[in-house]
Design an enzyme around this catalytic site. Structure first.
Site, mmCIF file in Angstrom:
data_model
loop_
_atom_site.group_PDB
_atom_site.id
_atom_site.type_symbol
_atom_site.label_atom_id
_atom_site.label_comp_id
_atom_site.label_asym_id
_atom_site.label_seq_id
_atom_site.Cartn_x
_atom_site.Cartn_y
_atom_site.Cartn_z
ATOM 1 N N ASP A 179 0.921 -1.214 -0.086
ATOM 2 C CA ASP A 179 0.048 -0.024 0.142
ATOM 3 C C ASP A 179 0.721 1.304 -0.020
ATOM 4 O O ASP A 179 0.584 2.287 -0.668
ATOM 5 C CB ASP A 179 -0.757 0.106 1.153
ATOM 6 C CG ASP A 179 -1.558 -1.274 1.229
ATOM 7 O OD1 ASP A 179 -2.321 -1.437 0.336
ATOM 8 O OD2 ASP A 179 -1.562 -1.912 2.152
ATOM 9 N N HIS A 207 -5.016 -3.618 6.001
ATOM 10 C CA HIS A 207 -4.726 -3.800 4.721
ATOM 11 C C HIS A 207 -6.290 -4.027 3.976
ATOM 12 O O HIS A 207 -6.634 -5.097 3.583
ATOM 13 C CB HIS A 207 -3.843 -5.131 3.994
ATOM 14 C CG HIS A 207 -3.506 -5.168 2.767
ATOM 15 N ND1 HIS A 207 -3.200 -4.213 2.042
ATOM 16 C CD2 HIS A 207 -4.059 -6.459 1.999
ATOM 17 C CE1 HIS A 207 -3.179 -4.981 0.605
ATOM 18 N NE2 HIS A 207 -3.522 -6.198 0.771
HETATM 19 P P1 NAD Z 1 -2.603 -18.237 -5.653
HETATM 20 O O1 NAD Z 1 -3.645 -18.980 -5.343
HETATM 21 O O2 NAD Z 1 -1.792 -17.830 -7.035
HETATM 22 O O3 NAD Z 1 -1.518 -18.954 -4.757
HETATM 23 C C1 NAD Z 1 -1.670 -19.234 -3.650
HETATM 24 C C2 NAD Z 1 -1.094 -20.634 -3.262
HETATM 25 O O4 NAD Z 1 -1.168 -21.095 -1.859
HETATM 26 C C3 NAD Z 1 -1.686 -21.696 -4.059
HETATM 27 O O5 NAD Z 1 -0.535 -22.254 -4.957
HETATM 28 C C4 NAD Z 1 -2.238 -22.630 -2.810
HETATM 29 O O6 NAD Z 1 -2.183 -24.072 -3.319
HETATM 30 C C5 NAD Z 1 -1.410 -22.276 -1.760
HETATM 31 N N1 NAD Z 1 -2.045 -22.685 -0.407
HETATM 32 C C6 NAD Z 1 -3.361 -22.776 -0.185
HETATM 33 N N2 NAD Z 1 -3.565 -23.131 1.153
HETATM 34 C C7 NAD Z 1 -2.283 -23.320 1.607
HETATM 35 C C8 NAD Z 1 -1.825 -23.991 3.048
HETATM 36 N N3 NAD Z 1 -2.787 -24.101 3.933
HETATM 37 N N4 NAD Z 1 -0.616 -24.073 3.087
HETATM 38 C C9 NAD Z 1 0.129 -23.612 1.995
HETATM 39 N N5 NAD Z 1 -0.078 -23.313 0.866
HETATM 40 C C10 NAD Z 1 -1.311 -23.041 0.666
HETATM 41 O O7 NAD Z 1 -2.565 -16.770 -4.828
HETATM 42 P P2 NAD Z 1 -1.676 -15.495 -4.677
HETATM 43 O O8 NAD Z 1 -2.071 -14.613 -6.107
HETATM 44 O O9 NAD Z 1 -0.150 -16.218 -4.665
HETATM 45 O O10 NAD Z 1 -1.914 -14.499 -3.348
HETATM 46 C C11 NAD Z 1 -1.790 -15.500 -2.243
HETATM 47 C C12 NAD Z 1 -2.456 -14.499 -0.929
HETATM 48 O O11 NAD Z 1 -1.881 -13.445 -0.829
HETATM 49 C C13 NAD Z 1 -3.775 -14.308 -1.183
HETATM 50 O O12 NAD Z 1 -4.807 -14.427 -0.013
HETATM 51 C C14 NAD Z 1 -3.939 -12.859 -1.675
HETATM 52 O O13 NAD Z 1 -5.225 -12.177 -1.338
HETATM 53 C C15 NAD Z 1 -2.778 -12.435 -0.828
HETATM 54 N N6 NAD Z 1 -2.254 -10.800 -1.242
HETATM 55 C C16 NAD Z 1 -1.794 -10.170 -0.073
HETATM 56 C C17 NAD Z 1 -1.280 -9.022 -0.544
HETATM 57 C C18 NAD Z 1 -0.980 -8.030 0.610
HETATM 58 O O14 NAD Z 1 -0.653 -6.708 0.411
HETATM 59 N N7 NAD Z 1 -1.209 -8.402 1.865
HETATM 60 C C19 NAD Z 1 -1.129 -8.549 -1.806
HETATM 61 C C20 NAD Z 1 -1.670 -9.662 -3.007
HETATM 62 C C21 NAD Z 1 -1.932 -10.648 -2.354
HETATM 63 C C1 LMR Z 2 -3.861 -6.327 -3.029
HETATM 64 O O1 LMR Z 2 -4.196 -5.417 -2.388
HETATM 65 O O2 LMR Z 2 -3.451 -6.379 -4.352
HETATM 66 C C2 LMR Z 2 -4.068 -7.720 -2.441
HETATM 67 O O3 LMR Z 2 -4.562 -7.684 -0.918
HETATM 68 C C3 LMR Z 2 -5.097 -8.672 -3.125
HETATM 69 C C4 LMR Z 2 -6.657 -8.188 -3.049
HETATM 70 O O4 LMR Z 2 -7.382 -8.972 -2.583
HETATM 71 O O5 LMR Z 2 -6.741 -6.875 -2.995
#
Ligand code: NAD
Ligand code: LMR
Length: 346
Positions: A179, A207
């Site tokens: 952010d 967030h």
């Molecule tokens: P994705 O679906 O591409 O990958 C997630 C992976 O996690 C998958 O490979 C899945 O098999 C694995 N997974 C699911 N449950 C699991 C567990 N119990 N143990 C280990 N692995 C597990 O998703 P992504 O795009 O990589 O996003 C992952 C997370 O990050 C999401 O919750 C998304 O919302 C979050 N995210 C947060 C931010 C932030 O700023 N905080 C930014 C972007 C995404």
């Molecule tokens: C982001 O901010 O890009 C992530 O937290 C993914 C979402 O769900 O917004």
């Protein structure tokens, strides 16, 4: 269940003996076969996070259906021949993936889709962080540091922290650096300046859409941001764009942010390691202890400074009544999320 560890030792014992570099750092990444994992692992392996002289042992966690994909990612890591990668272990058991863990990137969890808010993920993702918190508690190293990326990341970090009573609370953090970077990107676009010109851009709270990107204290080349752009833009378009950027990316890409999220996770952990620049801050969601009159016991994002691997919440900032209302509103949302997962907090 696959419980064995797949290990890939990238050096012969003789080569290892000759090495004069620092001892490897054990770095665990969950969700390692996912979109963020795919962007993150190569940055970690190249030295972008822990520096060009710090070898790493990668310990990667996935769920059983994704282990095949993870094996493919490991092949690509091997094929990149990163000199800093000492070994790679994969497992679907957190007790194995967190063995000796010093730095944990908790990414693995479900992303939201276009019609959801991040908080809608709490029921499906929250329980992941009880088991992983317990496994960190039982198997991680004493110098563990954790960043939670999986959403809703503040409350997931709270769950993990509660599940790890032997780990000091301050080791659990959640990611709001994305952010902050988004806010800096908007300022650069508006003022035609460079990211390195912008400092003290702190994110407060959750967030989520209620976060407060604190433009009142931000500076551009040392000058107050508020002297350079209109108050209307800051309180309106700027705030709205930063707060809703995650959804805008999902709408445009059909998938949530991944490369920028990985980059922000690298920034978060790199600064926790190396420290913040003099006169600058970084944003981290950390355990709150009543700072600024906000509730205790949340994982709340503050601007922090880091020295010697220890972060400190920036103290003594003055906030207008309007800003304080926003700081309290985002805290209220975190309290509601905490109430919603009370049964996971032990
Ligand atoms: P994705 O679906 O591409 O990958 C997630 C992976 O996690 C998958 O490979 C899945 O098999 C694995 N997974 C699911 N449950 C699991 C567990 N119990 N143990 C280990 N692995 C597990 O998703 P992504 O795009 O990589 O996003 C992952 C997370 O990050 C999401 O919750 C998304 O919302 C979050 N995210 C947060 C931010 C932030 O700023 N905080 C930014 C972007 C995404
Ligand atoms: C982001 O901010 O890009 C992530 O937290 C993914 C979402 O769900 O917004």
């Amino acid at each position: 269940m696959l419980n064995k560890v797949g290990t890939c030792a990238l050096r012969t014992p003789a080569e290892e003996k000759d090495r004069t570099m620092t001892a490897p750092l054990t770095v665990s990444v969950t969700g390692a076969a996912g979109n963020i994992g795919y962007a993150l692992l190569f940055r970690l392996a190249s030295g972008s996070c822990f520096g060009p002289d710090q070898p790493i042992r990668l310990r990667l966690l996935e769920i059983p259906p994704a282990m095949g994909a993870l094996e493919g990612v490991v092949m690509e890591l091997m094929d990149s021949a990163f000199p800093l990668v000492h070994s790679i272990d994969i497992s679907d058991d957190p007790n194995i993936a967190f063995e000796g863990c010093q730095r944990a990137f908790l990414v693995g969890s479900r992303p939201r889709t276009a019609n959801m808010d991040r908080a809608d993920l709490i029921k499906v993702n929250g329980p992941i962080f009880t088991g992983q918190g317990r496994a960190l508690n039982d198997h991680a190293a004493d110098d563990l540091r954790v960043i939670v990326v999986g959403n809703p990341c503040n409350t997931n970090a709270l769950i993990a922290m509660h599940s790890a009573p032997d780990v000091p609370n301050e080791r659990f953090t959640a990611m709001t650096r994305l952010d902050q970077n988004r806010a800096i990107g908007q300022i650069c676009g508006k003022l035609d300046c460079q990211a390195s010109d912008v400092s003290r851009m702190g994110i407060w709270g959750n967030h989520s859409n209620t976060m407060f990107p604190d433009y009142h204290h931000a500076r551009v080349n040392g000058r107050p941001l508020t002297d350079l752009v209109s108050a209307d833009w800051l309180a309106g378009e700027f705030l709205q764009t930063v707060a809703t950027r995650g959804k805008a990316i999902i709408n445009a890409r059909g998938a949530s942010s991944a490369a920028s999220a990985a980059s922000a996770a690298v920034d978060h952990m790199a600064l926790w390691e190396a420290g913040t620049a003099a006169d600058d801050w970084t944003s981290m969601a950390v355990p709150s202890r009543g700072e600024y009159g906000l509730p205790e016991g949340l994982i709340y994002s503050f601007p922090v400074t880091v020295t010697g691997g220890e972060y400190s919440i920036v103290a003594g900032l003055e906030h207008s009544e309007t800003a304080m209302t926003k700081l309290r509103a985002t805290a209220d949302e975190l309290v509601a999320e905490r109430n919603a997962v009370a049964e996971l907090l032990g």
